[in-house]
Scaffold this motif. Structure first.
Motif, PDB file in Angstrom:
ATOM      1  N   HIS A  41      30.937  38.302 -38.195  1.00  0.00           N
ATOM      2  CA  HIS A  41      32.221  38.896 -38.576  1.00  0.00           C
ATOM      3  C   HIS A  41      31.934  39.924 -39.666  1.00  0.00           C
ATOM      4  CE1 HIS A  41      36.295  38.758 -40.600  1.00  0.00           C
ATOM      5  NE2 HIS A  41      36.580  39.089 -39.358  1.00  0.00           N
ATOM      6  N   ARG A  42      32.001  41.204 -39.297  1.00  0.00           N
ATOM      7  CA  ARG A  42      31.581  42.280 -40.195  1.00  0.00           C
ATOM      8  C   ARG A  42      32.258  42.256 -41.571  1.00  0.00           C
ATOM      9  NH1 ARG A  42      31.970  48.705 -39.130  1.00  0.00           N
ATOM     10  NH2 ARG A  42      30.664  49.315 -40.867  1.00  0.00           N
ATOM     11  N   PRO A  43      33.590  42.104 -41.673  1.00  0.00           N
ATOM     12  CA  PRO A  43      34.208  42.081 -43.006  1.00  0.00           C
ATOM     13  C   PRO A  43      33.679  40.945 -43.895  1.00  0.00           C
ATOM     14  CG  PRO A  43      35.877  42.470 -41.343  1.00  0.00           C
ATOM     15  CD  PRO A  43      34.611  42.103 -40.614  1.00  0.00           C
ATOM     16  N   SER A  44      33.445  39.773 -43.316  1.00  0.00           N
ATOM     17  CA  SER A  44      32.903  38.653 -44.105  1.00  0.00           C
ATOM     18  C   SER A  44      31.480  38.952 -44.558  1.00  0.00           C
ATOM     19  CB  SER A  44      32.915  37.367 -43.285  1.00  0.00           C
ATOM     20  OG  SER A  44      34.225  37.018 -42.952  1.00  0.00           O
ATOM     21  N   LEU A  45      30.712  39.576 -43.684  1.00  0.00           N
ATOM     22  CA  LEU A  45      29.334  39.959 -44.011  1.00  0.00           C
ATOM     23  C   LEU A  45      29.333  40.968 -45.165  1.00  0.00           C
ATOM     24  CD1 LEU A  45      26.355  39.697 -42.847  1.00  0.00           C
ATOM     25  CD2 LEU A  45      26.866  41.809 -41.638  1.00  0.00           C
ATOM     26  N   GLN A  46      30.192  41.972 -45.075  1.00  0.00           N
ATOM     27  CA  GLN A  46      30.267  42.985 -46.135  1.00  0.00           C
ATOM     28  C   GLN A  46      30.725  42.382 -47.459  1.00  0.00           C
ATOM     29  OE1 GLN A  46      32.875  45.730 -44.061  1.00  0.00           O
ATOM     30  NE2 GLN A  46      31.177  47.148 -43.712  1.00  0.00           N
ATOM     31  N   ARG A  47      31.707  41.497 -47.415  1.00  0.00           N
ATOM     32  CA  ARG A  47      32.217  40.864 -48.638  1.00  0.00           C
ATOM     33  C   ARG A  47      31.124  40.048 -49.327  1.00  0.00           C
ATOM     34  NH1 ARG A  47      36.052  37.868 -46.539  1.00  0.00           N
ATOM     35  NH2 ARG A  47      37.222  39.713 -46.011  1.00  0.00           N
ATOM     36  N   ALA A  48      30.351  39.293 -48.534  1.00  0.00           N
ATOM     37  CA  ALA A  48      29.268  38.481 -49.106  1.00  0.00           C
ATOM     38  C   ALA A  48      28.204  39.372 -49.733  1.00  0.00           C
ATOM     39  CB  ALA A  48      28.662  37.592 -48.031  1.00  0.00           C
ATOM     40  N   LEU A  49      27.869  40.480 -49.084  1.00  0.00           N
ATOM     41  CA  LEU A  49      26.869  41.399 -49.631  1.00  0.00           C
ATOM     42  C   LEU A  49      27.380  42.070 -50.906  1.00  0.00           C
ATOM     43  CD1 LEU A  49      25.502  42.956 -46.337  1.00  0.00           C
ATOM     44  CD2 LEU A  49      24.311  41.369 -47.857  1.00  0.00           C
ATOM     45  N   LEU A  50      28.659  42.445 -50.934  1.00  0.00           N
ATOM     46  CA  LEU A  50      29.226  43.029 -52.152  1.00  0.00           C
ATOM     47  C   LEU A  50      29.172  42.043 -53.316  1.00  0.00           C
ATOM     48  CD1 LEU A  50      32.335  44.919 -50.719  1.00  0.00           C
ATOM     49  CD2 LEU A  50      30.351  45.939 -51.826  1.00  0.00           C
ATOM     50  N   THR A  51      29.453  40.781 -53.038  1.00  0.00           N
ATOM     51  CA  THR A  51      29.382  39.747 -54.079  1.00  0.00           C
ATOM     52  C   THR A  51      27.948  39.615 -54.600  1.00  0.00           C
ATOM     53  OG1 THR A  51      31.234  38.543 -53.120  1.00  0.00           O
ATOM     54  CG2 THR A  51      29.781  37.309 -54.589  1.00  0.00           C
ATOM     55  N   LEU A  52      26.983  39.544 -53.695  1.00  0.00           N
ATOM     56  CA  LEU A  52      25.582  39.414 -54.110  1.00  0.00           C
ATOM     57  C   LEU A  52      25.124  40.618 -54.924  1.00  0.00           C
ATOM     58  CD1 LEU A  52      24.038  37.865 -50.897  1.00  0.00           C
ATOM     59  CD2 LEU A  52      23.865  36.921 -53.215  1.00  0.00           C
TER      60      LEU A  52
END
Length: 169
Positions: A41-52
């Motif tokens: 799920h692209r939005p979840s992937l992007q959100r996790a990367l932004l957090t990291l």
């Protein structure tokens, strides 16, 4: 005859590579929300990367590797460096009793107490003659995954700029 098969990419293995100062466990912990769905799920992937990527001196990118069995392996490529920085500052926000003109010298380090934390220490002194005997040592610890609200930082800033409080915050 060309056959095109469209298939949802189910998440396979997740690997972490390239990290030296941040642990695999910390990176996996903050990437975990992206894995809550069984498919990519692209939005979840992007959100996790932004957090990291908000961690000091840590940059993480993901590489998706499609496998023949219909799964997608995720490689988290991390680049990090020693999370230690020096701080020097000057301000003229102090009250008369603690010195209007102040200098601060300090350091900020990540992973000092627990993986992913931020520890800061700062020595503040006045350069005004009538307040040269006033010094402050400020220590702060921010734990990973426990962010403070914007309102907290606004209130802290308001208190620090209030000269009637004598720079107590």
């Amino acid at each position: 005859v060309v056959t095109v098969r469209v298939q949802e990419g189910k998440i396979g293995k997740v690997r972490v590579e390239g990290n030296h100062n941040y642990s695999d466990a910390l990176i996996r912990r903050f990437f975990a929300p992206a894995l809550e769905s069984p498919i990519v799920h692209r939005p979840s992937l992007q959100r996790a990367l932004l957090t990291l990527n908000q961690f000091m001196d840590l940059r993480v990118q993901s590489v998706l590797d499609a496998r023949k069995n219909g799964t997608v392996d995720i490689v988290l490529k991390a680049k990090d460096s020693r999370p230690l920085h020096g701080v020097v500052d000057y301000d003229n926000f102090g009250a008369r009793l603690v010195g209007e003109n102040r200098v601060g010298v300090g350091a900020v380090a990540a992973n000092a107490v627990v993986d992913g934390d931020l520890l800061g220490i700062k020595y503040v002194f006045s350069v005004d003659e009538d307040a040269s005997d006033i010094v402050d040592v400020i220590v702060g610890l921010e734990r990973p995954g426990e962010p403070r609200s914007v309102d907290h930082y606004r209130e802290t800033r308001r208190l620090r700029l209030d000269k009637s409080l004598g720079g107590l915050h």
